[in-house]
Design an enzyme around this catalytic site. Structure first.
Site, mmCIF file in Angstrom:
data_model
loop_
_atom_site.group_PDB
_atom_site.id
_atom_site.type_symbol
_atom_site.label_atom_id
_atom_site.label_comp_id
_atom_site.label_asym_id
_atom_site.label_seq_id
_atom_site.Cartn_x
_atom_site.Cartn_y
_atom_site.Cartn_z
ATOM 1 N N ASP A 1 108.488 68.751 23.564
ATOM 2 C CA ASP A 1 108.859 70.007 24.205
ATOM 3 C C ASP A 1 109.321 70.978 23.121
ATOM 4 O O ASP A 1 109.889 70.571 22.115
ATOM 5 C CB ASP A 1 109.979 69.756 25.220
ATOM 6 C CG ASP A 1 110.163 70.924 26.177
ATOM 7 O OD1 ASP A 1 109.494 71.950 25.984
ATOM 8 O OD2 ASP A 1 110.983 70.790 27.099
ATOM 9 N N HIS B 1 112.765 48.786 34.975
ATOM 10 C CA HIS B 1 112.101 48.723 36.276
ATOM 11 C C HIS B 1 111.652 50.109 36.744
ATOM 12 O O HIS B 1 110.505 50.277 37.199
ATOM 13 C CB HIS B 1 113.013 48.124 37.344
ATOM 14 C CG HIS B 1 112.494 48.399 38.722
ATOM 15 N ND1 HIS B 1 111.427 47.720 39.272
ATOM 16 C CD2 HIS B 1 112.841 49.363 39.624
ATOM 17 C CE1 HIS B 1 111.148 48.237 40.458
ATOM 18 N NE2 HIS B 1 111.990 49.224 40.701
ATOM 19 N N CYS C 1 106.720 44.336 42.247
ATOM 20 C CA CYS C 1 106.798 44.759 40.847
ATOM 21 C C CYS C 1 106.772 43.544 39.925
ATOM 22 O O CYS C 1 107.452 42.548 40.181
ATOM 23 C CB CYS C 1 108.066 45.583 40.612
ATOM 24 S SG CYS C 1 108.255 46.159 38.909
ATOM 25 N N CYS D 1 107.691 43.639 36.649
ATOM 26 C CA CYS D 1 108.496 43.861 35.446
ATOM 27 C C CYS D 1 109.492 42.722 35.253
ATOM 28 O O CYS D 1 109.754 41.930 36.162
ATOM 29 C CB CYS D 1 109.218 45.211 35.512
ATOM 30 S SG CYS D 1 110.709 45.238 36.532
ATOM 31 N N ASP E 1 106.530 64.564 33.215
ATOM 32 C CA ASP E 1 107.688 63.975 32.543
ATOM 33 C C ASP E 1 108.917 64.310 33.360
ATOM 34 O O ASP E 1 108.963 65.329 34.041
ATOM 35 C CB ASP E 1 107.852 64.533 31.120
ATOM 36 C CG ASP E 1 108.579 65.873 31.133
ATOM 37 O OD1 ASP E 1 109.796 65.901 30.845
ATOM 38 O OD2 ASP E 1 107.945 66.901 31.457
ATOM 39 N N GLN F 1 103.917 80.549 33.130
ATOM 40 C CA GLN F 1 105.172 80.950 33.760
ATOM 41 C C GLN F 1 104.880 81.978 34.857
ATOM 42 O O GLN F 1 103.738 82.220 35.199
ATOM 43 C CB GLN F 1 106.137 81.494 32.708
ATOM 44 C CG GLN F 1 106.659 80.456 31.732
ATOM 45 C CD GLN F 1 107.650 79.471 32.365
ATOM 46 O OE1 GLN F 1 108.051 79.603 33.525
ATOM 47 N NE2 GLN F 1 108.050 78.461 31.599
ATOM 48 N N CYS G 1 112.338 42.469 37.793
ATOM 49 C CA CYS G 1 112.026 41.972 39.132
ATOM 50 C C CYS G 1 111.549 40.520 39.144
ATOM 51 O O CYS G 1 111.720 39.829 40.147
ATOM 52 C CB CYS G 1 110.971 42.864 39.783
ATOM 53 S SG CYS G 1 111.569 44.532 40.148
#
Length: 372
Positions: free
Chosen positions: A91, A334, A303, A305, A265, A188, A308
């Protein structure tokens, strides 16, 4: 390797593509984990990779203040410093200057401000922002712009948008073109159709490698955000990636993909992970809630991951109650995995031509838990 974007399929306005960069390919739609200061908070680079992330985000404002762009360059660049050889989008710093910096003063040349860290004075121009991002070795460089406040009058929004357009031209002129690297312009115009159209037209003339939609998710609400996307996305080149900045909730992502957005993002999944909130196929859970104290089930049975597959809701509850750092680490992992899966499954649905059904089923899961 040239910087390019292949559009591989569409379902309505929803798009599935592949972004090719000097640092690797990125399937879209995609969510970029936010690594503002050169790290995704509470995560190692290996942990970020394990979530399925292909691209991360860094920030010009924070990195220019600490540790400094020139220092990052001397140390081999942000990719080496972060242990992230994949693509990095940075950014431009404009939003952070407006929201964080002390005693800021903006004029045609750029923004003069005092650091929120130590009060030191800085002057950020479009040219300096491009130089900093070059020193960081950003795969995708963002132009310097002003994120217009909300609400704003048409006159205020027009003045701000046109300043951003002039800065975009200077940013384009200062960008150092290299194989596999790209620069994105930022549309914009606040919530005004004519200003969004004017901004998009001016940026198309500059022929950026990609286009971002800025100035949304700043208080206007989801309905208005969607209305602006309905106006703006069709104005952008079909064969180039579209990035909606700073968005958002899982529901925001589903609706924005449906309107033609490719990249996202947001700090939401990482920030939520540090504050005991988990995003799941059954909605959002607050793991500090006493109802989880004896809950021996996974956070989300859908999930795969580490959080989990190896731990329970009761254990997460204990970690947060005991203020153990592992709680934020596991829940951040997660949440980022959930966001990645949301986009990856959405991509599969787009290519199969059933994206609407995918969205309906996903939202039904959230609602079922809410009322169950």
């Amino acid at each position: 390797m040239s910087f390019s974007f292949d559009l591989l399929g569409q379902d309505g306005a929803a798009r599935a593509g592949m972004l090719h960069t000097a640092h690797g390919d990125v399937p879209t739609p995609t969510f970029m984990a936010v690594g503002t200061a050169g790290t995704v908070k509470a995560m190692t680079a290996d942990a970020v990779r394990a979530t399925g992330a292909k691209i991360v985000l860094g920030n010009t404002y924070h990195l220019m203040l600490r540790p400094g762009a020139e220092r990052v360059a001397r140390l081999g660049g942000l990719h080496k410093m972060m242990d992230w050889p994949g693509p990095i989008l940075t950014d431009s710093g404009g939003f952070q200057v407006m929201s964080l910096a002390k005693l800021r003063k903006m004029d045609e040349t750029g923004v003069t401000f005092r650091s929120h860290i130590d009060g030191s004075a800085h002057h950020l121009t479009p040219e300096r922002s491009m130089e900093i991002q070059y020193l960081l070795d950003a795969t995708i460089t963002m132009v310097l712009d002003e994120c217009t406040k909300f609400p704003a009058t048409h006159e205020e929004a027009a003045k701000s948008m046109r300043l951003s357009t002039r800065w975009a031209k200077r940013s384009r002129d200062a960008f150092v073109a290299r194989d596999g690297y790209g620069q994105f312009g930022i549309v914009q115009g606040n919530v005004y159709k004519d200003l969004r159209e004017e901004s998009a037209a001016a940026l198309r003339e500059l022929n950026f490698e990609g286009y971002a939609i800025g100035g949304l998710a700043v208080g206007e609400g989801q309905e208005m955000m969607y209305a602006m996307l309905d106006i703006t996305a069709p104005l952008l080149p079909t064969g180039k990636p579209r990035y909606l900045m700073g968005v958002g909730t899982p529901d925001d992502l589903l609706g924005s993909v449906a309107r033609g957005v490719d990249m996202f993002d947001c700090v939401m999944p990482t920030r939520a992970g540090r504050t005991a909130r988990g995003f799941t196929s059954h909605g959002v859970f607050n793991l500090r809630n006493a109802r989880f104290i004896d809950d021996g089930t996974p956070l989300d049975e859908n999930c795969g991951c580490l959080c989990c597959t190896r731990h329970t809701r009761a254990y997460l509850h204990h970690l947060f109650r005991a203020q153990e750092i592992l709680g934020p680490m596991l829940l951040t992992m997660h949440n980022l995995t959930y966001y990645q899966r949301l986009m990856q499954d959405g991509r599969v649905a787009i290519l199969a031509g059933n994206y609407d059904e995918y969205c309906q089923a996903t939202r039904a899961g959230w609602e079922e838990a809410k009322h169950g």
